[in-house]
Scaffold this active site. Sequence first.
Site, PDB file in Angstrom:
ATOM      1  N   GLU A 267       0.835  -1.203   0.000  1.00 52.45           N
ATOM      2  CA  GLU A 267       0.000   0.000   0.000  1.00 52.45           C
ATOM      3  C   GLU A 267       0.873   1.259   0.000  1.00 52.45           C
ATOM      4  O   GLU A 267       0.546   2.261  -0.645  1.00 52.45           O
ATOM      5  CB  GLU A 267      -0.934   0.001   1.213  1.00 52.45           C
ATOM      6  CG  GLU A 267      -1.967  -1.114   1.205  1.00 52.45           C
ATOM      7  CD  GLU A 267      -2.855  -1.085  -0.025  1.00 52.45           C
ATOM      8  OE1 GLU A 267      -3.325   0.007  -0.394  1.00 52.45           O
ATOM      9  OE2 GLU A 267      -3.070  -2.154  -0.629  1.00 52.45           O
ATOM     10  N   TRP A 270       1.965   1.617  -3.529  1.00 51.06           N
ATOM     11  CA  TRP A 270       0.899   2.211  -4.338  1.00 51.06           C
ATOM     12  C   TRP A 270       0.887   3.733  -4.154  1.00 51.06           C
ATOM     13  O   TRP A 270       0.705   4.493  -5.114  1.00 51.06           O
ATOM     14  CB  TRP A 270      -0.477   1.657  -3.932  1.00 51.06           C
ATOM     15  CG  TRP A 270      -0.933   0.440  -4.665  1.00 51.06           C
ATOM     16  CD1 TRP A 270      -1.023  -0.820  -4.191  1.00 51.06           C
ATOM     17  CD2 TRP A 270      -1.384   0.363  -6.035  1.00 51.06           C
ATOM     18  NE1 TRP A 270      -1.499  -1.670  -5.165  1.00 51.06           N
ATOM     19  CE2 TRP A 270      -1.743  -0.975  -6.296  1.00 51.06           C
ATOM     20  CE3 TRP A 270      -1.537   1.308  -7.059  1.00 51.06           C
ATOM     21  CZ2 TRP A 270      -2.229  -1.396  -7.539  1.00 51.06           C
ATOM     22  CZ3 TRP A 270      -2.022   0.897  -8.297  1.00 51.06           C
ATOM     23  CH2 TRP A 270      -2.353  -0.439  -8.528  1.00 51.06           C
ATOM     24  N   TRP A 299     -21.071   9.604 -20.518  1.00 47.96           N
ATOM     25  CA  TRP A 299     -21.594   9.540 -19.158  1.00 47.96           C
ATOM     26  C   TRP A 299     -23.060  10.013 -19.132  1.00 47.96           C
ATOM     27  O   TRP A 299     -23.427  10.931 -19.852  1.00 47.96           O
ATOM     28  CB  TRP A 299     -20.761  10.421 -18.233  1.00 47.96           C
ATOM     29  CG  TRP A 299     -19.301  10.078 -18.182  1.00 47.96           C
ATOM     30  CD1 TRP A 299     -18.275  10.728 -18.814  1.00 47.96           C
ATOM     31  CD2 TRP A 299     -18.682   8.994 -17.462  1.00 47.96           C
ATOM     32  NE1 TRP A 299     -17.061  10.133 -18.535  1.00 47.96           N
ATOM     33  CE2 TRP A 299     -17.278   9.060 -17.709  1.00 47.96           C
ATOM     34  CE3 TRP A 299     -19.174   7.987 -16.636  1.00 47.96           C
ATOM     35  CZ2 TRP A 299     -16.379   8.151 -17.151  1.00 47.96           C
ATOM     36  CZ3 TRP A 299     -18.273   7.080 -16.073  1.00 47.96           C
ATOM     37  CH2 TRP A 299     -16.901   7.174 -16.341  1.00 47.96           C
ATOM     38  N   ASN A 334     -11.177   1.952   3.048  1.00 48.13           N
ATOM     39  CA  ASN A 334     -10.671   1.878   1.675  1.00 48.13           C
ATOM     40  C   ASN A 334     -11.469   0.920   0.793  1.00 48.13           C
ATOM     41  O   ASN A 334     -11.726   1.218  -0.379  1.00 48.13           O
ATOM     42  CB  ASN A 334      -9.189   1.478   1.657  1.00 48.13           C
ATOM     43  CG  ASN A 334      -8.601   1.583   0.264  1.00 48.13           C
ATOM     44  OD1 ASN A 334      -8.605   2.644  -0.338  1.00 48.13           O
ATOM     45  ND2 ASN A 334      -8.120   0.472  -0.278  1.00 48.13           N
ATOM     46  N   TRP A 352     -16.328   9.974 -13.202  1.00 46.52           N
ATOM     47  CA  TRP A 352     -15.511   9.785 -11.999  1.00 46.52           C
ATOM     48  C   TRP A 352     -15.039  11.109 -11.409  1.00 46.52           C
ATOM     49  O   TRP A 352     -14.823  11.225 -10.200  1.00 46.52           O
ATOM     50  CB  TRP A 352     -14.311   8.890 -12.294  1.00 46.52           C
ATOM     51  CG  TRP A 352     -13.336   9.441 -13.320  1.00 46.52           C
ATOM     52  CD1 TRP A 352     -13.335   9.175 -14.654  1.00 46.52           C
ATOM     53  CD2 TRP A 352     -12.234  10.323 -13.083  1.00 46.52           C
ATOM     54  NE1 TRP A 352     -12.301   9.857 -15.278  1.00 46.52           N
ATOM     55  CE2 TRP A 352     -11.606  10.566 -14.331  1.00 46.52           C
ATOM     56  CE3 TRP A 352     -11.708  10.936 -11.954  1.00 46.52           C
ATOM     57  CZ2 TRP A 352     -10.487  11.386 -14.471  1.00 46.52           C
ATOM     58  CZ3 TRP A 352     -10.596  11.760 -12.086  1.00 46.52           C
ATOM     59  CH2 TRP A 352      -9.999  11.981 -13.337  1.00 46.52           C
ATOM     60  N   TRP A 375      -9.909   6.788  -7.952  1.00 45.83           N
ATOM     61  CA  TRP A 375     -11.109   6.988  -8.775  1.00 45.83           C
ATOM     62  C   TRP A 375     -10.893   6.501 -10.200  1.00 45.83           C
ATOM     63  O   TRP A 375     -11.771   5.858 -10.783  1.00 45.83           O
ATOM     64  CB  TRP A 375     -11.529   8.461  -8.746  1.00 45.83           C
ATOM     65  CG  TRP A 375     -12.444   8.718  -7.604  1.00 45.83           C
ATOM     66  CD1 TRP A 375     -12.119   9.226  -6.375  1.00 45.83           C
ATOM     67  CD2 TRP A 375     -13.848   8.436  -7.556  1.00 45.83           C
ATOM     68  NE1 TRP A 375     -13.230   9.277  -5.573  1.00 45.83           N
ATOM     69  CE2 TRP A 375     -14.309   8.802  -6.264  1.00 45.83           C
ATOM     70  CE3 TRP A 375     -14.760   7.923  -8.459  1.00 45.83           C
ATOM     71  CZ2 TRP A 375     -15.639   8.652  -5.869  1.00 45.83           C
ATOM     72  CZ3 TRP A 375     -16.096   7.778  -8.079  1.00 45.83           C
ATOM     73  CH2 TRP A 375     -16.519   8.142  -6.791  1.00 45.83           C
TER      74      TRP A 375
END
Length: 459
Positions: A267, A270, A299, A334, A352, A375
Amino acid sequence: MNLLWIRKDFRICDNPALAAAMASGPTRALFISSPSQWQAHNLAPIQADFMQRSLNLMAQQLAALGVVTECCQVEHFTDIPSFLTEYCQRHQISNIYANTEPELNEVRRDKAVLSAGLPLRLFEGHCIMAPGTVYTQAGEMFKVFTPFRKQWLAKLASSFAAPLPAPAPIAPAVESSPIEFAYPLRDSQQWPIGEDHAQQALSDFVQHRLADYKNYRDMPALEQTSCLSPYLALGVLSPRQCLHQVLQHFPDALHQPDSGAFCWISELAWRDFYRHLLIAHPKLSMGHNFVAKADHIVWRNSDQDFQAWCAGETGYPLVDAAMRQLNQTGWMHNRLRMVVASFLTKHLLIDWRKGERYFSQQLIDADLAANNGGWQWAASTGCDAQPYFRIFNPVRQSERFDPDGSFIRKYCPELINLSAKNIHLPKPELRPIRYHKPMVEHSFARQRALDAFAVLGKS
């Protein structure tokens, strides 16, 4: 006189800019509040409050080291070079010390300060491995996380240094004056401030929960994650301090890929990955899709649906509980961030960017790199994102990660009397009158999303 320019690095220990400034002579500290810029960046009032409290505590700690802290207001980043020019002349500043930030407007601000001829010295302190140090054989930024992590781990083994200690006092203690921002604030008292607290929270997590992190991290009803993200987002805690503590307790963690410690280190990797991406691809700071083909997604962007999602009134209990957690606490687990992001983008076909903006406006731990990365991952528009045809079933996610409905009952009290079997998607005859019916049926929404996102699969 040296100047420490405080940004999102509210800590005394492992602060490269502070250490360098104080090592080279008398130092004063400056924080520049930029309300108009913050508004444009969607700074959450709860994060602004946490920031103000953290700054006041840091000012007290610096005062004990003989460093005066001042807060000045400059509305926009573009006004900072002229402000700093006058400030440095007035206080006879010979060098400005600051830690880098990865966001595009912040990078442009620093370039403008340097272009104005100001003596700005920048240090890397927001990543474990500095942006630009982890790259492919072709010398480029990775586009897939797993090979990035492999290279990241290899470089760690040869270059990881222990965190810097707190600097020694350079002068007798001075007075510290209260600092207040001219910005909307929302109470953040439920989050204790200060690096002492953050270090203790880190230590408790490493000693008592990290070994089982991989097994329980996805269960929102359990307190099994670190909850350190607000402290990392504002630099109260450095990622290097996090990794150092993990390796102190689990020295073989880097070589045990099935362990809880390695899972959490991933993590941290990331986090570095998304920050490196912001530097390598500035368009990410400007709201652009990483994948160009995603520009062709059509969208729906229903305002009514978006408002229902924001309010936690979608009729899907786990989604609603997660959004209510966000609205009530300024934080979200998360796993639930992935669930609600998938629901907004895939079930409701809402861009998004609208979700990313709402998160920024609500989260105490808002961080552009992580928020954008998460996102775009969920929306299948990002770098190494989930495949477009992977669409979370919110009911299955609920059954799997909140099996007895404990988390749902906490934030959706109108469902408190439903059984564990019925709470994940109440049947019409069991649904309380106060609870909304599902706004869209899953299989219909799934097919609609597959049709809309098919543009990502076309060559």
